[in-house]
Design a protein around this motif. Structure first.
Motif, PDB file in Angstrom:
ATOM      1  N   ALA A  10      40.234  89.429 122.766  1.00  0.00           N
ATOM      2  CA  ALA A  10      41.205  88.343 122.881  1.00  0.00           C
ATOM      3  C   ALA A  10      40.561  87.015 122.517  1.00  0.00           C
ATOM      4  N   LEU A  11      39.341  86.799 122.972  1.00  0.00           N
ATOM      5  CA  LEU A  11      38.630  85.577 122.625  1.00  0.00           C
ATOM      6  C   LEU A  11      38.358  85.530 121.127  1.00  0.00           C
ATOM      7  N   GLY A  12      37.999  86.653 120.552  1.00  0.00           N
ATOM      8  CA  GLY A  12      37.758  86.712 119.114  1.00  0.00           C
ATOM      9  C   GLY A  12      38.997  86.388 118.306  1.00  0.00           C
ATOM     10  N   ARG A  13      40.146  86.874 118.768  1.00  0.00           N
ATOM     11  CA  ARG A  13      41.402  86.561 118.073  1.00  0.00           C
ATOM     12  C   ARG A  13      41.742  85.089 118.181  1.00  0.00           C
ATOM     13  N   ARG A  14      41.516  84.500 119.339  1.00  0.00           N
ATOM     14  CA  ARG A  14      41.770  83.066 119.513  1.00  0.00           C
ATOM     15  C   ARG A  14      40.835  82.241 118.644  1.00  0.00           C
ATOM     16  N   LEU A  15      39.585  82.638 118.586  1.00  0.00           N
ATOM     17  CA  LEU A  15      38.621  81.938 117.750  1.00  0.00           C
ATOM     18  C   LEU A  15      38.998  82.057 116.282  1.00  0.00           C
ATOM     19  N   HIS A  16      39.476  83.216 115.877  1.00  0.00           N
ATOM     20  CA  HIS A  16      39.903  83.429 114.500  1.00  0.00           C
ATOM     21  C   HIS A  16      41.108  82.546 114.174  1.00  0.00           C
ATOM     22  N   LYS A  17      42.073  82.471 115.076  1.00  0.00           N
ATOM     23  CA  LYS A  17      43.241  81.617 114.857  1.00  0.00           C
ATOM     24  C   LYS A  17      42.834  80.154 114.780  1.00  0.00           C
ATOM     25  N   LEU A  18      41.942  79.733 115.661  1.00  0.00           N
ATOM     26  CA  LEU A  18      41.469  78.351 115.633  1.00  0.00           C
ATOM     27  C   LEU A  18      40.799  78.036 114.299  1.00  0.00           C
ATOM     28  N   THR A  19      39.977  78.956 113.827  1.00  0.00           N
ATOM     29  CA  THR A  19      39.302  78.755 112.551  1.00  0.00           C
ATOM     30  C   THR A  19      40.304  78.670 111.410  1.00  0.00           C
ATOM     31  N   LEU A  20      41.315  79.511 111.422  1.00  0.00           N
ATOM     32  CA  LEU A  20      42.335  79.454 110.377  1.00  0.00           C
ATOM     33  C   LEU A  20      43.094  78.133 110.407  1.00  0.00           C
ATOM     34  N   TYR A  21      43.428  77.652 111.595  1.00  0.00           N
ATOM     35  CA  TYR A  21      44.117  76.366 111.698  1.00  0.00           C
ATOM     36  C   TYR A  21      43.231  75.222 111.217  1.00  0.00           C
ATOM     37  N   LEU A  22      41.957  75.275 111.535  1.00  0.00           N
ATOM     38  CA  LEU A  22      41.043  74.235 111.069  1.00  0.00           C
ATOM     39  C   LEU A  22      40.886  74.261 109.550  1.00  0.00           C
ATOM     40  N   ILE A  23      40.879  75.453 108.970  1.00  0.00           N
ATOM     41  CA  ILE A  23      40.805  75.568 107.510  1.00  0.00           C
ATOM     42  C   ILE A  23      42.067  75.013 106.866  1.00  0.00           C
ATOM     43  N   MET A  24      43.216  75.250 107.483  1.00  0.00           N
ATOM     44  CA  MET A  24      44.463  74.725 106.932  1.00  0.00           C
ATOM     45  C   MET A  24      44.559  73.209 107.089  1.00  0.00           C
ATOM     46  N   LEU A  25      43.931  72.637 108.096  1.00  0.00           N
ATOM     47  CA  LEU A  25      43.951  71.206 108.321  1.00  0.00           C
ATOM     48  C   LEU A  25      42.997  70.460 107.387  1.00  0.00           C
ATOM     49  N   GLN A  26      41.966  71.119 106.927  1.00  0.00           N
ATOM     50  CA  GLN A  26      40.941  70.464 106.136  1.00  0.00           C
ATOM     51  C   GLN A  26      41.460  69.841 104.837  1.00  0.00           C
ATOM     52  N   PRO A  27      42.329  70.498 104.050  1.00  0.00           N
ATOM     53  CA  PRO A  27      42.832  69.822 102.838  1.00  0.00           C
ATOM     54  C   PRO A  27      43.620  68.550 103.142  1.00  0.00           C
ATOM     55  N   LEU A  28      44.355  68.536 104.242  1.00  0.00           N
ATOM     56  CA  LEU A  28      45.090  67.335 104.620  1.00  0.00           C
ATOM     57  C   LEU A  28      44.133  66.192 104.942  1.00  0.00           C
ATOM     58  N   LEU A  29      43.080  66.486 105.678  1.00  0.00           N
ATOM     59  CA  LEU A  29      42.086  65.464 105.994  1.00  0.00           C
ATOM     60  C   LEU A  29      41.401  64.943 104.735  1.00  0.00           C
ATOM     61  N   LEU A  30      41.092  65.845 103.809  1.00  0.00           N
ATOM     62  CA  LEU A  30      40.464  65.421 102.561  1.00  0.00           C
ATOM     63  C   LEU A  30      41.418  64.580 101.711  1.00  0.00           C
ATOM     64  N   LEU A  31      42.696  64.925 101.716  1.00  0.00           N
ATOM     65  CA  LEU A  31      43.682  64.154 100.974  1.00  0.00           C
ATOM     66  C   LEU A  31      43.800  62.745 101.548  1.00  0.00           C
ATOM     67  N   LEU A  32      43.870  62.633 102.861  1.00  0.00           N
ATOM     68  CA  LEU A  32      43.928  61.314 103.492  1.00  0.00           C
ATOM     69  C   LEU A  32      42.673  60.504 103.201  1.00  0.00           C
ATOM     70  N   TYR A  33      41.538  61.156 103.223  1.00  0.00           N
ATOM     71  CA  TYR A  33      40.275  60.482 102.903  1.00  0.00           C
ATOM     72  C   TYR A  33      40.269  60.024 101.457  1.00  0.00           C
ATOM     73  N   ALA A  34      40.785  60.844 100.551  1.00  0.00           N
ATOM     74  CA  ALA A  34      40.810  60.487  99.136  1.00  0.00           C
ATOM     75  C   ALA A  34      41.741  59.299  98.883  1.00  0.00           C
ATOM     76  N   LEU A  35      42.845  59.259  99.598  1.00  0.00           N
ATOM     77  CA  LEU A  35      43.801  58.167  99.389  1.00  0.00           C
ATOM     78  C   LEU A  35      43.291  56.841  99.950  1.00  0.00           C
ATOM     79  N   ARG A  36      42.474  56.887 100.976  1.00  0.00           N
ATOM     80  CA  ARG A  36      42.035  55.662 101.635  1.00  0.00           C
ATOM     81  C   ARG A  36      40.584  55.280 101.376  1.00  0.00           C
ATOM     82  N   ALA A  37      39.792  56.106 100.716  1.00  0.00           N
ATOM     83  CA  ALA A  37      38.348  55.869 100.605  1.00  0.00           C
ATOM     84  C   ALA A  37      38.019  54.584  99.865  1.00  0.00           C
ATOM     85  N   ARG A  38      38.752  54.252  98.832  1.00  0.00           N
ATOM     86  CA  ARG A  38      38.430  53.054  98.050  1.00  0.00           C
ATOM     87  C   ARG A  38      38.709  51.755  98.798  1.00  0.00           C
TER      88      ARG A  38
END
Length: 96
Positions: A10-38
């Motif tokens: 059960a802990l492994g499944r929760r950790l796997h879901k958390l990792t998947l959510y973090l991977i899905m969030l990463q492109p959004l964070l990079l997009l926001l960083y790209a739009l505001r970095a300059r």
């Protein structure tokens, strides 16, 4: 002697879901960083870059922990791709 894997699974499944959510969030964070970095000041730019590096480090740690146990090697590719994009965005923001 065999251990009961009920809680570990059960802990492994929760950790796997958390990792998947973090991977899905990463492109959004990079997009926001790209739009505001300059337009960020030097301190803000450095802080945002360090926070993204820390986020990426946590994600790599979670993937490393899971790669030992399962066949989730396909999750490595988006994380490595995001690391390359982060490096390019950081260079682009530092030069610009």
């Amino acid at each position: 002697m065999h251990r009961d894997k009920g809680n570990g699974t059960a802990l492994g499944r929760r950790l796997h879901k958390l990792t998947l959510y973090l991977i899905m969030l990463q492109p959004l964070l990079l997009l926001l960083y790209a739009l505001r970095a300059r337009w960020l000041e030097l301190g803000e730019f450095a802080l945002a870059g360090m926070l993204l590096l820390l986020y990426h480090r946590v994600l790599v740690y979670l993937l490393y922990r899971q790669a030992k146990r399962s066949n989730d090697g396909y999750l490595v590719y988006p994380v490595v791709g995001a690391a390359i994009v982060l490096a390019l965005l950081t260079l682009w923001g530092a030069v610009g």
